[in-house]
Design a protein around this motif. Structure first.
Motif, PDB file in Angstrom:
ATOM      1  N   GLU A  37       0.826  -1.194   0.000  1.00  0.00           N
ATOM      2  CA  GLU A  37       0.000   0.000   0.000  1.00  0.00           C
ATOM      3  C   GLU A  37       0.865   1.251   0.000  1.00  0.00           C
ATOM      4  N   GLY A  38       0.608   2.124  -0.977  1.00  0.00           N
ATOM      5  CA  GLY A  38       1.351   3.369  -1.055  1.00  0.00           C
ATOM      6  C   GLY A  38       0.601   4.534  -0.452  1.00  0.00           C
ATOM      7  N   ALA A  39      -0.743   4.523  -0.584  1.00  0.00           N
ATOM      8  CA  ALA A  39      -1.529   5.634  -0.067  1.00  0.00           C
ATOM      9  C   ALA A  39      -2.943   5.164   0.244  1.00  0.00           C
ATOM     10  N   ARG A  40      -3.567   5.869   1.175  1.00  0.00           N
ATOM     11  CA  ARG A  40      -4.948   5.578   1.555  1.00  0.00           C
ATOM     12  C   ARG A  40      -5.683   6.905   1.713  1.00  0.00           C
ATOM     13  N   ALA A  41      -6.928   6.950   1.250  1.00  0.00           N
ATOM     14  CA  ALA A  41      -7.702   8.190   1.330  1.00  0.00           C
ATOM     15  C   ALA A  41      -9.105   7.897   1.834  1.00  0.00           C
ATOM     16  N   LEU A  42      -9.648   8.826   2.577  1.00  0.00           N
ATOM     17  CA  LEU A  42     -11.029   8.760   3.042  1.00  0.00           C
ATOM     18  C   LEU A  42     -11.648  10.125   2.808  1.00  0.00           C
ATOM     19  N   ILE A  43     -12.737  10.139   2.045  1.00  0.00           N
ATOM     20  CA  ILE A  43     -13.409  11.397   1.719  1.00  0.00           C
ATOM     21  C   ILE A  43     -14.815  11.352   2.280  1.00  0.00           C
ATOM     22  N   ARG A  44     -15.170  12.386   3.000  1.00  0.00           N
ATOM     23  CA  ARG A  44     -16.526  12.538   3.532  1.00  0.00           C
ATOM     24  C   ARG A  44     -17.153  13.788   2.929  1.00  0.00           C
ATOM     25  N   PRO A  45     -18.443  14.003   3.099  1.00  0.00           N
ATOM     26  CA  PRO A  45     -19.082  15.150   2.449  1.00  0.00           C
ATOM     27  C   PRO A  45     -18.446  16.500   2.751  1.00  0.00           C
ATOM     28  N   ASP A  46     -17.759  16.624   3.902  1.00  0.00           N
ATOM     29  CA  ASP A  46     -17.175  17.919   4.248  1.00  0.00           C
ATOM     30  C   ASP A  46     -15.671  17.888   4.460  1.00  0.00           C
ATOM     31  N   SER A  47     -15.017  16.748   4.270  1.00  0.00           N
ATOM     32  CA  SER A  47     -13.600  16.666   4.593  1.00  0.00           C
ATOM     33  C   SER A  47     -12.931  15.512   3.863  1.00  0.00           C
ATOM     34  N   PHE A  48     -11.585  15.543   3.843  1.00  0.00           N
ATOM     35  CA  PHE A  48     -10.845  14.414   3.288  1.00  0.00           C
ATOM     36  C   PHE A  48      -9.597  14.153   4.118  1.00  0.00           C
ATOM     37  N   PHE A  49      -9.178  12.880   4.102  1.00  0.00           N
ATOM     38  CA  PHE A  49      -8.004  12.438   4.846  1.00  0.00           C
ATOM     39  C   PHE A  49      -7.132  11.633   3.891  1.00  0.00           C
ATOM     40  N   LEU A  50      -5.851  11.911   3.900  1.00  0.00           N
ATOM     41  CA  LEU A  50      -4.913  11.220   3.012  1.00  0.00           C
ATOM     42  C   LEU A  50      -3.694  10.797   3.803  1.00  0.00           C
ATOM     43  N   TYR A  51      -3.341   9.517   3.693  1.00  0.00           N
ATOM     44  CA  TYR A  51      -2.125   9.020   4.326  1.00  0.00           C
ATOM     45  C   TYR A  51      -1.214   8.461   3.246  1.00  0.00           C
ATOM     46  N   ASN A  52      -0.098   9.135   3.029  1.00  0.00           N
ATOM     47  CA  ASN A  52       0.924   8.693   2.092  1.00  0.00           C
ATOM     48  C   ASN A  52       1.913   7.836   2.881  1.00  0.00           C
ATOM     49  N   ARG A  53       1.752   6.531   2.773  1.00  0.00           N
ATOM     50  CA  ARG A  53       2.563   5.614   3.570  1.00  0.00           C
ATOM     51  C   ARG A  53       4.034   5.663   3.164  1.00  0.00           C
ATOM     52  N   LEU A  54       4.297   5.873   1.876  1.00  0.00           N
ATOM     53  CA  LEU A  54       5.675   5.869   1.390  1.00  0.00           C
ATOM     54  C   LEU A  54       6.484   7.026   1.973  1.00  0.00           C
ATOM     55  N   GLU A  55       5.816   8.169   2.144  1.00  0.00           N
ATOM     56  CA  GLU A  55       6.515   9.342   2.674  1.00  0.00           C
ATOM     57  C   GLU A  55       6.109   9.655   4.103  1.00  0.00           C
ATOM     58  N   ASN A  56       5.296   8.762   4.687  1.00  0.00           N
ATOM     59  CA  ASN A  56       4.815   8.945   6.056  1.00  0.00           C
ATOM     60  C   ASN A  56       4.192  10.335   6.232  1.00  0.00           C
ATOM     61  N   GLU A  57       3.334  10.693   5.289  1.00  0.00           N
ATOM     62  CA  GLU A  57       2.696  12.007   5.289  1.00  0.00           C
ATOM     63  C   GLU A  57       1.193  11.845   5.513  1.00  0.00           C
ATOM     64  N   TYR A  58       0.658  12.629   6.414  1.00  0.00           N
ATOM     65  CA  TYR A  58      -0.765  12.561   6.738  1.00  0.00           C
ATOM     66  C   TYR A  58      -1.391  13.929   6.547  1.00  0.00           C
ATOM     67  N   ILE A  59      -2.513  13.964   5.824  1.00  0.00           N
ATOM     68  CA  ILE A  59      -3.220  15.214   5.552  1.00  0.00           C
ATOM     69  C   ILE A  59      -4.673  15.053   5.977  1.00  0.00           C
ATOM     70  N   ALA A  60      -5.188  15.996   6.720  1.00  0.00           N
ATOM     71  CA  ALA A  60      -6.602  16.034   7.097  1.00  0.00           C
ATOM     72  C   ALA A  60      -7.080  17.460   6.894  1.00  0.00           C
ATOM     73  N   GLU A  61      -7.991  17.660   5.938  1.00  0.00           N
ATOM     74  CA  GLU A  61      -8.433  19.000   5.591  1.00  0.00           C
ATOM     75  C   GLU A  61      -9.910  18.980   5.195  1.00  0.00           C
ATOM     76  N   PRO A  62     -10.585  20.127   5.303  1.00  0.00           N
ATOM     77  CA  PRO A  62     -11.930  20.227   4.729  1.00  0.00           C
ATOM     78  C   PRO A  62     -11.834  20.185   3.205  1.00  0.00           C
TER      79      PRO A  62
END
Length: 250
Positions: free
Chosen positions: A93-118
């Protein structure tokens, strides 16, 4: 972060594509006679994919001016609630994303980067629409932005719907037998930005009464911001059964 988000946007929003799209197999069977917009829109709506759950596996290829990658995507959707994706390369797994009606979450496993934003973060940063309902309907293979003031005619053995407002121009090609969308082009006037979606390889799918486009080609032409295209070819599809959407960042 820019490349990571560009990849996410291409996967979610999604090239001009010359491959043959699904359409009437025999021109003699194409209905003739006067087209009435209200009836066309009603029939399109009656043939939409409306399943509550989607569980899919797909081969994906992303091409942009700065990034060209491919892999296997696992896509799960709970209608009106969440879109979940996991992208793997060579089984990892290189990346995982979860999108909801008002927000999104992204985890870049390769670069150990996590993003949580509207979702508004995408609109503010990249100046493009980022709506959950739009992403959801594109994944389900449905037409978006259909309004009751479109012009209707025939073109290339398809029903053509076109519209123009102060801000947007739209152009749809609809299969006249199944009333499923073949192509959709949404152009933002004044900003030189276009979203083009091509549906192809319609076939039956487990849990659906209508056919489903197993091939999806999506391109975002951002004008001065560049282009990003995504080819999605579904290999496994299941509809109607609840699925988990885990999102650990470990």
């Amino acid at each position: 972060m820019r490349l990571t988000l560009l990849a996410l946007l291409a996967v979610l929003l999604l090239a001009n594509c010359n491959r043959k799209v699904a359409g009437p197999g025999n021109n003699a069977n194409v209905p003739t006679g006067k087209l009435r917009l209200a009836q066309v829109l009603r029939t399109i709506d009656d043939n939409r994919t409306t399943a509550e759950w989607l569980d899919a596996k797909a081969k994906v290829d992303l091409e942009s001016e700065k990034l060209n990658i491919g892999g296997t995507a696992y896509i799960r959707i709970h209608r009106d609630e969440a879109i979940w994706m996991s992208v793997k390369k060579f089984g990892f797994e290189g990346a995982r994303a979860l999108i909801r009606p008002d927000s999104f979450f992204l985890y870049n496993r390769l670069e150990n980067e996590y993003i949580a934003e509207p979702l508004s973060y995408i609109e503010e940063k990249y100046k493009i629409p980022a709506r959950f309902d739009l992403l959801q309907e594109i994944f389900f293979g449905n037409a978006v932005f259909l309004t009751d003031d479109l012009a209707v005619d025939r073109a290339d053995n398809a029903i053509r719907l076109t519209g123009r407002s102060r801000d947007f121009a739209t152009d749809y090609r609809i299969d006249p037998l199944t009333y499923r969308p073949l192509t959709m082009e949404l152009q933002e006037l004044g900003q030189d930005r276009t979203l083009t979606v091509t549906n192809a390889d319609y076939a039956t799918a487990d849990g659906l009464t209508q056919t489903f486009p197993r091939s999806r080609t999506i391109v975002v032409d951002g004008g001065s911001e560049g282009m990003a295209g995504m080819q999605i070819d579904f290999t496994d599809l299941k509809f109607g059964k609840p699925v988990a959407m885990p999102f650990e960042t470990k």
